[in-house]
Design a protein around this motif. Structure first.
Motif, PDB file in Angstrom:
ATOM      1  N   PRO A 126       0.816  -1.212   0.000  1.00 25.96           N
ATOM      2  CA  PRO A 126       0.000   0.000   0.000  1.00 25.96           C
ATOM      3  C   PRO A 126       0.852   1.264   0.000  1.00 25.96           C
ATOM      4  O   PRO A 126       1.784   1.391   0.794  1.00 25.96           O
ATOM      5  CB  PRO A 126      -0.804  -0.126   1.289  1.00 25.96           C
ATOM      6  CG  PRO A 126      -0.870  -1.579   1.553  1.00 25.96           C
ATOM      7  CD  PRO A 126       0.435  -2.137   1.082  1.00 25.96           C
ATOM      8  N   GLY A 127       0.552   2.159  -0.926  1.00 25.14           N
ATOM      9  CA  GLY A 127       1.275   3.422  -0.981  1.00 25.14           C
ATOM     10  C   GLY A 127       2.656   3.349  -1.591  1.00 25.14           C
ATOM     11  O   GLY A 127       3.379   4.348  -1.607  1.00 25.14           O
ATOM     12  N   LYS A 128       3.030   2.176  -2.105  1.00 28.54           N
ATOM     13  CA  LYS A 128       4.361   2.018  -2.687  1.00 28.54           C
ATOM     14  C   LYS A 128       4.255   1.586  -4.149  1.00 28.54           C
ATOM     15  O   LYS A 128       3.223   1.092  -4.590  1.00 28.54           O
ATOM     16  CB  LYS A 128       5.172   0.991  -1.900  1.00 28.54           C
ATOM     17  CG  LYS A 128       5.486   1.415  -0.478  1.00 28.54           C
ATOM     18  CD  LYS A 128       6.442   0.439   0.180  1.00 28.54           C
ATOM     19  CE  LYS A 128       6.815   0.893   1.570  1.00 28.54           C
ATOM     20  NZ  LYS A 128       7.771  -0.039   2.226  1.00 28.54           N
ATOM     21  N   GLU A 129       5.351   1.767  -4.856  1.00 32.38           N
ATOM     22  CA  GLU A 129       5.384   1.343  -6.253  1.00 32.38           C
ATOM     23  C   GLU A 129       5.545  -0.176  -6.346  1.00 32.38           C
ATOM     24  O   GLU A 129       6.073  -0.815  -5.432  1.00 32.38           O
ATOM     25  CB  GLU A 129       6.540   2.038  -6.974  1.00 32.38           C
ATOM     26  CG  GLU A 129       6.357   3.539  -7.137  1.00 32.38           C
ATOM     27  CD  GLU A 129       7.441   4.161  -7.987  1.00 32.38           C
ATOM     28  OE1 GLU A 129       7.338   5.368  -8.269  1.00 32.38           O
ATOM     29  OE2 GLU A 129       8.397   3.450  -8.369  1.00 32.38           O
ATOM     30  N   ARG A 130       5.114  -0.695  -7.463  1.00 31.67           N
ATOM     31  CA  ARG A 130       5.295  -2.121  -7.703  1.00 31.67           C
ATOM     32  C   ARG A 130       6.790  -2.401  -7.891  1.00 31.67           C
ATOM     33  O   ARG A 130       7.492  -1.656  -8.574  1.00 31.67           O
ATOM     34  CB  ARG A 130       4.521  -2.542  -8.948  1.00 31.67           C
ATOM     35  CG  ARG A 130       4.435  -4.029  -9.167  1.00 31.67           C
ATOM     36  CD  ARG A 130       3.466  -4.367 -10.295  1.00 31.67           C
ATOM     37  NE  ARG A 130       2.105  -3.956  -9.984  1.00 31.67           N
ATOM     38  CZ  ARG A 130       1.046  -4.284 -10.728  1.00 31.67           C
ATOM     39  NH1 ARG A 130       1.207  -5.024 -11.829  1.00 31.67           N
ATOM     40  NH2 ARG A 130      -0.149  -3.873 -10.392  1.00 31.67           N
TER      41      ARG A 130
END
Length: 119
Positions: free
Chosen positions: A41-45
């Motif tokens: 959540p809230g982060k890049e893949r």
């Protein structure tokens, strides 16, 4: 229908294990390199691990080295990600991507499977 489907996610305590599966249907994985990604959540893949058509050992992102193992069973059209010694920071949705290594270089993504590491 041409698709890849991930499964095997769930809720596990820190230190536990899960095995994710990526199953292809409508095409054969023989000509495909497979990469596992995750997105918290809230982060890049981010890429986690990958395995080529012929590479049986795989490659790993530093934070999962020694804990995760990627493998493939072409007879079952399936790639696995064995995850041991799980940590809370491994919590994410895990995605499988199949990338064709010959023309026309098709790419298929799965819908993801949730992994939650929590006590």
């Amino acid at each position: 229908q041409v698709q890849v489907v991930e499964s095997g996610g769930g809720l596990v305590q820190p230190g536990g294990s899960l095995r994710l599966s990526c199953v292809a249907s409508g095409f054969t994985l023989d000509d495909y390199a497979i990469r596992w990604f995750r997105q918290a959540p809230g982060k890049e893949r981010e890429g986690v691990s990958c395995i080529s058509r012929s590479d049986r050992s795989g490659n790993y992102e530093d934070s999962v080295k020694g804990r995760f193992t990627i493998s493939r069973d072409n007879a079952k059209n399936t790639v696995y990600l064995q995850m041991n010694s799980l940590k809370p920071e491994d919590t994410a949705v895990y995605f499988c991507r199949a990338g064709e290594t010959v023309t026309p270089f098709r790419v298929y993504w799965g819908q993801g499977t949730q992994v939650t590491v929590s006590s």
